[in-house]
Design a protein around this motif. Structure first.
Motif: not given
Length: 311
Positions: A283-290, A162-165, A205-211, A274-281
């Protein structure tokens, strides 16, 4: 106090509820917790958060019973030294890392044959003349293959590092790019999508691809919940030291019961979800500190709020 404890234990043993408690695992607890265990071997780690002291024990539990009741409980405790504690924790972390790497490798390998199958299916589809009934089957297979590929991509995201740029990203620009990317999908469903930003150049402050993936997930969810003629409105604005992206649809809404579960992995109300879309969403936002939150009620549409740190 002792009488109450005895009554509590008597109720547990009488109903055999102790059988549903701890068994052959490791547990981390606070120093004030009451531990109830069934027969077996345990590792119990007690952490005092105030003093920062950790005590760990190997625990063996035996219950002596007759045909009617539990007569007594025999517990053997052996304190683990610091070296054993560190080894135990590192060993579990290593096992977890190996499992994740193996899962990610397997999921990644599944993508290769999927790509080949899709290519040959497209060639097969093009070989049929217009009006050939067999095109219906190839189109169905392509659709199902795309759904499977989407699921594989989501699983890959969960298992990969999950390392983000993190960098300075213009939020309105990313959202505008996604809207243009999804325009064919929006047009096909006769849905409009508008973007309003209180000023240009709002950066987060975010990772552009994941955002970008987050915005895609939320707009596609809004499309699936909307009817022809509905609008999806997106607002970007500042609130104190934060930036808020508000994504609102006019769709079917979400019940309060469903709201409590929508960020859980594999929870879905869609037939082919799949029930994964919002779970992933999330997790991504949390990785930005949001953070992400949602407001909705059945039949009245849904609003997602994404909160970012302003740069």
């Amino acid at each position: 106090m002792e009488d109450n404890k005895q009554k509590g234990w008597d109720n547990l043993t009488k109903n055999n509820k102790y059988e549903q408690l701890l068994a052959n695992k490791s547990y981390v607890i606070c120093d004030s917790s009451c531990i109830l265990v069934k027969e077996g071997k345990h590792k119990v780690i007690i952490r005092d958060e105030q003093d920062g002291i950790t005590n760990a024990f190997d625990v063996d539990v035996m219950l002596l019973k007759n045909n009617k009741n539990v007569l007594c409980c025999i517990i053997f405790l052996e304190e683990m030294d610091e070296e054993e504690i560190c080894y135990d924790i590192k060993s579990k972390d290593k096992d977890s890392l190996v499992s994740k790497e193996l899962a990610a490798s397997v999921v990644h390998e599944i993508k290769n044959p999927l790509f080949s199958i899709r290519g040959f299916l497209q060639l097969l589809d093009k070989s049929f003349v217009k009006g050939d009934s067999r095109k219906e089957y190839t189109n169905l297979m392509l659709s199902e293959l795309d759904r499977l590929n989407n699921m594989v991509n989501q699983l890959l995201f969960i298992y990969k590092d999950k390392a983000t740029n993190l960098q300075k990203v213009c939020l309105p620009n990313v959202i505008d790019e996604v809207i243009r990317l999804l325009k064919p999908k929006l047009d096909k469903n006769e849905i409009t999508c508008s973007l309003e930003s209180e000023q240009e150049g709002i950066h987060v402050l975010a990772d552009a691809s994941n955002l970008k993936q987050v915005i895609i997930n939320l707009i596609l969810n809004a499309v699936e919940a909307s009817l022809p003629g509905n609008n999806i409105s997106i607002r970007v604005y500042k609130e104190g030291k934060n930036v808020i992206a508000q994504i609102e649809d006019e769709g079917t809404g979400i019940s309060q019961e469903e709201l409590a579960k929508i960020f859980e992995p594999f929870y879905t109300t869609k037939e082919d979800g799949t029930g994964l879309g919002l779970y992933i969403t999330k997790n991504i936002i949390s990785s930005f500190g949001g953070s992400i939150r949602v407001v909705s009620s059945k039949g009245k549409g849904t609003i997602f709020f994404l909160e970012f740190s302003r740069t």
